[in-house]
Design a protein around this motif. Structure first.
Motif, PDB file in Angstrom:
ATOM      1  N   GLU A 196       0.661  -1.143  -0.043  1.00 12.36           N
ATOM      2  CA  GLU A 196       0.111   0.159  -0.055  1.00 12.36           C
ATOM      3  C   GLU A 196       0.978   1.207   0.018  1.00 12.36           C
ATOM      4  O   GLU A 196       0.550   2.190  -0.588  1.00 12.36           O
ATOM      5  N   ARG A 197       2.019   1.366   0.696  1.00  8.23           N
ATOM      6  CA  ARG A 197       2.643   2.537   0.939  1.00  8.23           C
ATOM      7  C   ARG A 197       3.444   2.706  -0.278  1.00  8.23           C
ATOM      8  O   ARG A 197       3.521   3.874  -0.906  1.00  8.23           O
ATOM      9  N   ILE A 198       4.026   1.545  -1.012  1.00  8.06           N
ATOM     10  CA  ILE A 198       4.771   1.698  -2.318  1.00  8.06           C
ATOM     11  C   ILE A 198       3.781   2.097  -3.530  1.00  8.06           C
ATOM     12  O   ILE A 198       4.242   3.202  -4.103  1.00  8.06           O
ATOM     13  N   THR A 199       2.806   1.442  -3.481  1.00  8.21           N
ATOM     14  CA  THR A 199       1.666   1.973  -4.436  1.00  8.21           C
ATOM     15  C   THR A 199       1.358   3.272  -4.192  1.00  8.21           C
ATOM     16  O   THR A 199       1.088   4.195  -5.216  1.00  8.21           O
ATOM     17  N   GLY A 200       0.973   3.739  -2.980  1.00  6.59           N
ATOM     18  CA  GLY A 200       0.599   5.012  -2.874  1.00  6.59           C
ATOM     19  C   GLY A 200       1.524   6.072  -3.244  1.00  6.59           C
ATOM     20  O   GLY A 200       1.254   7.085  -3.613  1.00  6.59           O
ATOM     21  N   ALA A 201       2.814   5.783  -2.656  1.00  5.37           N
ATOM     22  CA  ALA A 201       4.053   6.539  -2.992  1.00  5.37           C
ATOM     23  C   ALA A 201       4.184   6.944  -4.546  1.00  5.37           C
ATOM     24  O   ALA A 201       4.282   8.164  -5.001  1.00  5.37           O
ATOM     25  N   ALA A 202       3.896   5.750  -5.541  1.00  2.00           N
ATOM     26  CA  ALA A 202       3.965   5.923  -6.865  1.00  2.00           C
ATOM     27  C   ALA A 202       3.088   6.686  -7.421  1.00  2.00           C
ATOM     28  O   ALA A 202       3.094   7.435  -8.289  1.00  2.00           O
ATOM     29  N   LEU A 203       1.736   6.407  -6.912  1.00  2.00           N
ATOM     30  CA  LEU A 203       0.589   7.419  -7.451  1.00  2.00           C
ATOM     31  C   LEU A 203       0.873   8.684  -7.190  1.00  2.00           C
ATOM     32  O   LEU A 203       0.622   9.626  -7.986  1.00  2.00           O
ATOM     33  N   VAL A 204       1.396   8.995  -5.878  1.00  2.00           N
ATOM     34  CA  VAL A 204       1.674  10.508  -5.560  1.00  2.00           C
ATOM     35  C   VAL A 204       2.744  11.219  -6.468  1.00  2.00           C
ATOM     36  O   VAL A 204       2.486  12.100  -6.842  1.00  2.00           O
ATOM     37  N   PHE A 205       3.581  10.241  -6.650  1.00  2.00           N
ATOM     38  CA  PHE A 205       4.786  10.674  -7.508  1.00  2.00           C
ATOM     39  C   PHE A 205       4.260  11.168  -9.017  1.00  2.00           C
ATOM     40  O   PHE A 205       4.684  12.050  -9.344  1.00  2.00           O
ATOM     41  N   LEU A 206       3.520  10.390  -9.811  1.00  2.00           N
ATOM     42  CA  LEU A 206       2.814  10.301 -10.799  1.00  2.00           C
ATOM     43  C   LEU A 206       1.795  11.669 -10.751  1.00  2.00           C
ATOM     44  O   LEU A 206       2.040  12.446 -11.931  1.00  2.00           O
ATOM     45  N   ALA A 207       1.165  11.649  -9.828  1.00  2.00           N
ATOM     46  CA  ALA A 207       0.186  12.816  -9.762  1.00  2.00           C
ATOM     47  C   ALA A 207       0.992  14.118  -9.780  1.00  2.00           C
ATOM     48  O   ALA A 207       0.604  15.304 -10.492  1.00  2.00           O
ATOM     49  N   LEU A 208       1.924  14.285  -8.871  1.00  2.00           N
ATOM     50  CA  LEU A 208       2.676  15.555  -8.935  1.00  2.00           C
ATOM     51  C   LEU A 208       3.524  15.968  -9.912  1.00  2.00           C
ATOM     52  O   LEU A 208       3.646  16.976 -10.304  1.00  2.00           O
ATOM     53  N   SER A 209       4.395  14.586 -10.311  1.00  2.00           N
ATOM     54  CA  SER A 209       5.124  15.076 -11.629  1.00  2.00           C
ATOM     55  C   SER A 209       3.981  15.613 -13.100  1.00  2.00           C
ATOM     56  O   SER A 209       4.571  16.286 -13.739  1.00  2.00           O
TER      57      SER A 209
END
Length: 215
Positions: A196-209
């Motif tokens: 969950e943490r890794i998936t969430g971090a990846a989605l947040v990174f994609l959103a911000l980028s």
């Protein structure tokens, strides 16, 4: 459209579907957390969103979206906001599940996604991720320009849009089925907090980028 041209279209759509991105992350997350049914529902609704853009491109609507920079940016930022919300929710869920330091209990079985609430949420996630990604429209705009003629009829447009829909939905459905059939979801659920943490971090990174590149 000749059969050879359709095979070329099929191959390009398949390559596009196989490209990793937020859609794959959302399908995997819903499959792990809600079961096979939810994963397949996410896949089918995502395919419908992609098919909508394919149909719009065939009808010339994607050209309007691509030409209107403000509209394109608005849709992109809305998609970024949705990705950010999904990522933040995943990261919060991971922290909550692991706050007591004990192993996370196994999640629902392969058919748990048949529950109405889970199915609705999965359908929403799949369709929204596709619909709020105008880059899909640009992809089909570049792709279909090679296949759509000025006098394209209803049958040809239906073949173009249908191929894109079936390929996309079929690939992500295979991902959901493969995860549950091989028992991979059992391992993923044992490590649910970190997934969950890794998936969430990846989605947040994609959103911000994505938002940063748009702004």
């Amino acid at each position: 459209m000749t059969f050879a041209a359709w095979l070329s279209l099929l191959a390009i759509c398949l390559l596009g579907a196989l490209s990793p991105g937020p859609s794959l992350a959302v399908v995997i997350r819903n499959t792990v957390n809600r079961g096979r049914g939810a994963g397949i529902t996410t896949a089918l609704s995502h395919g419908m969103g992609v098919g909508g853009y394919a149909l719009a491109t065939s009808l010339g609507l994607a050209t309007v979206i691509a030409a209107q920079q403000a509209l394109f940016n608005a849709i992109t930022l809305a998609g970024s906001a949705y990705l950010l919300w999904l990522g933040a929710s995943a990261m919060r869920g991971g922290r909550a599940a692991g706050s007591d330091g004990r192993p996370v209990p196994p999640g629902p079985g392969p058919d748990a996604g048949r529950q109405p609430a889970g199915g609705i949420a999965a359908a929403r996630d799949g369709f929204t991720i596709a619909f709020l990604n105008p880059k899909i429209a640009l992809f089909f705009l570049a792709l279909f320009s090679q296949f759509v003629s000025a006098d394209a009829g209803v049958v040809e447009v239906a073949i173009l849009a249908g191929t894109a829909t079936v390929v996309d939905a079929g690939w992500y459905a295979l991902v959901a089925i493969g995860l549950t059939a091989t028992g991979t979801t059992t391992w993923l659920r044992r490590h649910g907090v970190w997934i969950e943490r890794i998936t969430g971090a990846a989605l947040v990174f994609l959103a911000l980028s994505t938002a940063a590149s748009t702004l």
